[in-house]
Enzyme design. Structure first.
Site, short mmCIF file in Angstrom:
data_model
loop_
_atom_site.label_atom_id
_atom_site.label_comp_id
_atom_site.label_asym_id
_atom_site.label_seq_id
_atom_site.Cartn_x
_atom_site.Cartn_y
_atom_site.Cartn_z
N HIS A 30 -28.28 -78.30 16.68
CA HIS A 30 -29.07 -77.97 17.87
C HIS A 30 -28.25 -78.13 19.15
CE1 HIS A 30 -32.22 -78.17 14.83
NE2 HIS A 30 -32.63 -77.12 15.51
N ASP A 49 -31.85 -73.16 9.11
CA ASP A 49 -32.30 -74.11 8.08
C ASP A 49 -32.26 -73.48 6.69
OD1 ASP A 49 -32.85 -76.67 9.19
OD2 ASP A 49 -34.43 -75.74 10.37
C1 PEP Z 1 -33.73 -71.92 12.12
O1 PEP Z 1 -33.83 -72.89 11.36
O2 PEP Z 1 -33.06 -70.91 11.86
C2 PEP Z 1 -34.42 -71.93 13.41
C3 PEP Z 1 -34.43 -70.85 14.18
O3 PEP Z 1 -34.98 -73.08 13.82
P1 PEP Z 1 -34.17 -74.32 14.41
O4 PEP Z 1 -32.74 -73.87 14.65
O5 PEP Z 1 -34.85 -74.73 15.65
O6 PEP Z 1 -34.27 -75.33 13.31
MG MG Z 2 -35.30 -74.45 11.69
#
Ligand code: PEP
Ligand code: MG
Length: 602
Positions: free
Chosen positions: A206, A476
């Site tokens: 993140h 994810d």
């Molecule tokens: C993902 O997992 O691709 C997603 C868009 O959510 P985040 O990156 O916030 O986990």
């Molecule tokens: Mg995600």
């Protein structure tokens, strides 16, 4: 960005050589600036020689830091005095140390005799005392060593100006840290830093996502950079190539300034095309949507040509504040988003906390999980008693705001049909309450889910009949398909969007959505990679949501191939068994159509 200052090391030390390090480039762009080092658990004392003229300044800095430390301890003591006798005395002892001649006089002598900075002198004086404690037989006395370290840490923080807030780098600094929390990264962007470098981290951590959203060049996964760099070292960071250069020569700086200029020119050309429609060369429209964390990113999203918001990561309102948001705050934030988007669609994801996205209330709950990424996070937390009140107040706020523009609600981390039904039941309950209270909301509001774990991908045929849309969270989905922690630099080589297993899952989700007549958007970072986008189009996807800054490049790529060509590419890679073979074919396609500008070699 200010031009680089002359190096601060003096003839008293050897000039430090240019060193080149490779990591993972996670946010494009070149930054040239001075290092601001944040140590791992304890702070690292910078080690600089100083000029004879600077000795008085260094001694004064140390004096000021000692006095600030004394004041802070006095405050803590006042608080403890009434509560706990023994702690009270420990603080007394710490204050005495701040005046101890073995510490203070010796540190001052090191500064003036050895021409070294206050931090280094203090460390040497502390080492001296500590070595005496280490040598004694008495266990009690030996343990006092940690008291000296405690005092050292406090004075060091004051010397480095780290006591005022968690992080306070000067503008234009390049922050070098073992790791940064997403909340730290969000705050750093407000401090206008020039770049971010971390020892840990992966491409879709993140921290990386926030860096991209705010266009802060970043390289992660540098393993031991914090051991190599000192505060104030001159650094070059190339976020595209994943390269860091420590103490670059003047020639290297000039070379990167030229590359910086060329990148800015290329970005300006892309921006001139931003008003053009996102159509493939055969005229098929592709929806270009933005991923954002809050209303303050809308202006950028529109500037880069987003036609809507495909993902609002609403959890950031929990992460960057000490107070838990209330229904009204959710309402106002969503309303402001919808108003700024002026009729364009906005998909708000309900909160997705846990794992690396920690909020104060979760830290306080101290779940003690061995594997937080597999633990009580995201929709699971919302459906548990710990998160339910927050979930309900968020849903109430969002539903009320739905009167102000086209809103969709999306649940993250859905594992299967049962969990979707549970989340929908909570939503239905909230709707019923609002109706009973006479509060208006959009009765036809669309409700969708993130598909980001293999179980959901495998159940997508049935899930598609129980919701209005899918959004594929590849960040994810890769993590859970490959069993690779998305923030762990040691296994980042396995974190591969072009793994054949992943492409099969995405293809399956896209065709199940199509059969059921619902849209499937990609909102993972994969959608922002212009080299990979033909694969997504070839797999049947027509909606892409990404960091706004990537939209111009992806749009320009889309205009250079047809759907038939993308489908032929997918047919070619469908039977390739390894990532390497798939990547070779995909890169060949991208090069032949000039989908991206050739990057500077790392
Ligand atoms: C993902 O997992 O691709 C997603 C868009 O959510 P985040 O990156 O916030 O986990
Ligand atoms: Mg995600």
């Amino acid at each position: 960005m200010s031009p680089p200052k002359a190096p601060s090391t003096t003839s008293a030390s050897e000039p430090r050589r240019e060193q080149r390090r490779n990591g993972l480039g996670v946010s494009a762009g070149i930054a040239i600036g001075r290092a601001y080092l944040i140590g791992r658990d304890t702070l690292k004392a910078p080690r600089h020689h100083v000029e004879a003229d600077d000795v008085d300044t260094e001694i004064a800095r140390l004096k000021k830091a000692l006095s600030a430390s004394d004041k802070q301890l006095e405050k803590i003591k006042a608080k403890l005095a009434s509560e706990n006798e023994s702690d009270y005395h420990i603080i007394d002892a710490h204050q005495l140390m701040l005046q101890d001649e073995h510490l203070v006089d010796r540190a001052n002598t090191y500064i003036s005799d050895e021409l070294i900075c206050a931090e280094w002198a203090l460390r040497k004086a502390v080492d001296n005392i500590v070595s005496v404690f280490d040598a004694v037989e008495d266990e009690y006395l030996r343990e006092r060593r940690s008291d000296v370290e405690f005092v050292f840490e406090r004075v060091l923080r004051n010397l480095l100006g780290r006591e005022a807030g968690p992080l306070s780098p000067p503008p234009d600094a390049i922050v070098v840290a073992y790791d940064l929390s997403p909340a730290d990264t969000a705050l750093l962007h407000k401090a206008a830093v020039a770049g971010l470098l971390t020892d840990a981290g992966g491409k879709t951590s993140h921290t990386a996502i926030i860096a991209r959203a705010h266009e802060i060049p970043a390289v992660v996964g540098l393993e031991d950079l914090t051991e190599v760099v000192e505060t104030d070292d001159l650094l070059i960071l190339d976020g595209t190539a994943g390269v860091v250069i420590v103490n670059p020569s003047a020639a290297t700086v000039a070379e990167y300034r030229e590359e910086q200029r060329q990148q800015a020119a290329a970005a300006a050309v892309l921006m001139t095309n931003r008003a053009e429609p996102a159509l493939t060369s055969c005229g098929v429209p592709i929806a270009m949507l933005a991923n954002i964390d809050g209303p303050d990113e809308i202006d950028d999203a529109l500037e880069y040509g987003a036609v809507g918001v495909g993902l609002v990561r609403t959890e950031y309102v929990y992460m960057t504040s000490d107070q838990l948001p209330e229904e009204q705050q959710h309402y106002e934030s969503a309303k402001s988003l919808l108003e700024k988007m002026a009729g364009r669609p906005v998909t708000l994801r309900t909160f997705d906390l846990g794992a690396d996205k920690l909020a104060r209330f979760l830290e306080e709950a101290d779940l003690g999980e061995a594997n937080p990424a597999l633990g009580l996070r995201s929709i699971r937390l919302c459906l548990a008693s710990l998160g339910m009140p927050l979930f309900v107040s968020q849903l109430r706020g969002l539903l009320r705001a739905s009167m102000h523009g086209p809103m969709r609600i999306m649940f993250p981390m859905i594992s299967g049909v049962g969990e979707l039904r549970e989340a929908r039941a909570v939503l239905d309950g909230v709707k019923a309450d609002l109706r009973a209270e006479g509060i208006a909301f959009d009765e036809g509001i669309k409700v969708g889910i993130m598909i980001e774990m293999p179980s959901a991908a495998l159940m997508s045929e049935m899930l598609a009949h129980e919701c209005d849309f899918f959004s594929i969270g590849t960040n994810d989905l890769i993590q859970y398909t490959m069993a690779v922690d998305r923030v762990n630099e040691h296994v980042s080589y396995l974190y591969e969007p072009l793994h054949p297993a992943l492409l099969r899952l995405i293809g399956e989700i896209a065709s199940n959505a199509k059969r059921a007549g619902i849209t499937a958007t990609i909102c993972g970072e994969m959608a922002s990679d212009a080299v990979i986008v033909p694969v997504l189009i070839g797999l049947g996807l027509r909606d892409l949501s990404m960091s706004a800054v990537s939209i111009p490049e992806v749009k320009s790529a889309i205009r250079k191939f047809s759907v038939a060509e993308a489908e032929a590419l997918v047919a070619e890679i469908r039977n390739l068994p390894t990532v390497e073979e798939v990547r070779t074919a995909v890169e060949r396609f991208a090069t032949s159509r000039k989908l991206v500008r050739a990057a500077k070699a790392g």
